[in-house]
Scaffold this motif. Sequence first.
Motif, PDB file in Angstrom:
ATOM      1  N   PRO A  32       0.825  -1.256  -0.073  1.00  0.00           N
ATOM      2  CA  PRO A  32      -0.011   0.020   0.087  1.00  0.00           C
ATOM      3  C   PRO A  32       0.885   1.067   0.027  1.00  0.00           C
ATOM      4  CG  PRO A  32      -0.244  -1.281   1.999  1.00  0.00           C
ATOM      5  CD  PRO A  32       0.815  -2.142   0.996  1.00  0.00           C
ATOM      6  N   PHE A  33       0.250   2.244  -0.770  1.00  0.00           N
ATOM      7  CA  PHE A  33       1.143   3.430  -0.703  1.00  0.00           C
ATOM      8  C   PHE A  33       0.275   4.634  -0.998  1.00  0.00           C
ATOM      9  CE2 PHE A  33       1.341   2.188  -4.964  1.00  0.00           C
ATOM     10  CZ  PHE A  33       1.526   3.261  -5.954  1.00  0.00           C
ATOM     11  N   SER A  34       0.750   6.227  -0.790  1.00  0.00           N
ATOM     12  CA  SER A  34      -0.032   6.956  -1.143  1.00  0.00           C
ATOM     13  C   SER A  34       0.372   7.650  -2.578  1.00  0.00           C
ATOM     14  CB  SER A  34       0.313   8.026   0.007  1.00  0.00           C
ATOM     15  OG  SER A  34      -0.278   9.424  -0.443  1.00  0.00           O
ATOM     16  N   LEU A  35      -0.589   7.580  -3.598  1.00  0.00           N
ATOM     17  CA  LEU A  35      -0.552   8.163  -4.709  1.00  0.00           C
ATOM     18  C   LEU A  35      -0.016   9.584  -4.755  1.00  0.00           C
ATOM     19  CD1 LEU A  35      -0.709   7.833  -7.952  1.00  0.00           C
ATOM     20  CD2 LEU A  35      -3.155   8.497  -7.598  1.00  0.00           C
ATOM     21  N   ARG A  36      -0.643  10.548  -4.117  1.00  0.00           N
ATOM     22  CA  ARG A  36      -0.362  11.672  -3.940  1.00  0.00           C
ATOM     23  C   ARG A  36       1.027  12.025  -3.293  1.00  0.00           C
ATOM     24  NH1 ARG A  36      -5.557  10.810  -3.985  1.00  0.00           N
ATOM     25  NH2 ARG A  36      -7.177  12.186  -4.966  1.00  0.00           N
ATOM     26  N   PRO A  62      -6.893  13.942  -9.670  1.00  0.00           N
ATOM     27  CA  PRO A  62      -8.471  14.286  -9.645  1.00  0.00           C
ATOM     28  C   PRO A  62      -8.722  13.557  -8.108  1.00  0.00           C
ATOM     29  CG  PRO A  62      -7.875  13.261 -11.693  1.00  0.00           C
ATOM     30  CD  PRO A  62      -6.729  13.198 -10.606  1.00  0.00           C
ATOM     31  N   PRO A  63      -9.591  14.529  -7.638  1.00  0.00           N
ATOM     32  CA  PRO A  63     -10.113  13.868  -6.144  1.00  0.00           C
ATOM     33  C   PRO A  63     -10.895  12.662  -6.316  1.00  0.00           C
ATOM     34  CG  PRO A  63     -11.218  15.909  -6.972  1.00  0.00           C
ATOM     35  CD  PRO A  63     -10.436  15.487  -7.953  1.00  0.00           C
ATOM     36  N   GLU A  64     -11.559  11.951  -7.472  1.00  0.00           N
ATOM     37  CA  GLU A  64     -12.223  10.966  -7.236  1.00  0.00           C
ATOM     38  C   GLU A  64     -11.218   9.828  -7.321  1.00  0.00           C
ATOM     39  OE1 GLU A  64     -12.057  12.565 -11.655  1.00  0.00           O
ATOM     40  OE2 GLU A  64     -12.600  13.491  -9.584  1.00  0.00           O
ATOM     41  N   LEU A  65      -9.935   9.806  -7.866  1.00  0.00           N
ATOM     42  CA  LEU A  65      -8.968   8.829  -7.414  1.00  0.00           C
ATOM     43  C   LEU A  65      -8.754   8.651  -6.075  1.00  0.00           C
ATOM     44  CD1 LEU A  65      -6.313   9.582 -10.265  1.00  0.00           C
ATOM     45  CD2 LEU A  65      -8.102   7.510 -10.514  1.00  0.00           C
ATOM     46  N   PRO A  66      -8.607   7.254  -5.704  1.00  0.00           N
ATOM     47  CA  PRO A  66      -8.205   6.905  -4.379  1.00  0.00           C
ATOM     48  C   PRO A  66      -6.745   7.423  -4.005  1.00  0.00           C
ATOM     49  CG  PRO A  66      -8.386   5.016  -5.672  1.00  0.00           C
ATOM     50  CD  PRO A  66      -8.899   6.027  -6.682  1.00  0.00           C
ATOM     51  N   ASP A  67      -6.317   7.556  -3.071  1.00  0.00           N
ATOM     52  CA  ASP A  67      -5.382   8.042  -2.495  1.00  0.00           C
ATOM     53  C   ASP A  67      -4.354   6.643  -2.327  1.00  0.00           C
ATOM     54  OD1 ASP A  67      -2.778   9.768  -2.281  1.00  0.00           O
ATOM     55  OD2 ASP A  67      -3.325   9.323   0.078  1.00  0.00           O
TER      56      ASP A  67
END
Length: 97
Positions: A32-36, A62-67
């Motif tokens: 697991p990792f944070s995309l942002r 985009p806010p609809e993409l999971p982080d």
Amino acid sequence: MQSGFRPTAARRRQRHPISKIEARKLELSREPFSLRRCLGDAVGALSPRAHQKGIELVYGVPPELPDCLVGDPIRLRQIVINLVGNAISSPTTERSR
């Protein structure tokens, strides 16, 4: 979650990925990792070089993409750094300003 620090072992894992792909021996992690955070680290690493060339690096997710994603954050960061780094170094960058 993955931080921006890349330990020596992670750097070793990145060597010669093309030859590993061709030999079907490239191993990708699944964590697991944070995309942002991953994208922010990559852009942050390139910002000084871009700034020296008079380029402002801006990115958005985009806010609809999971982080939180599951995958190989080191490989993703490497790909983003390579692509954006090439764009910064490209002679066409001078014309697009």
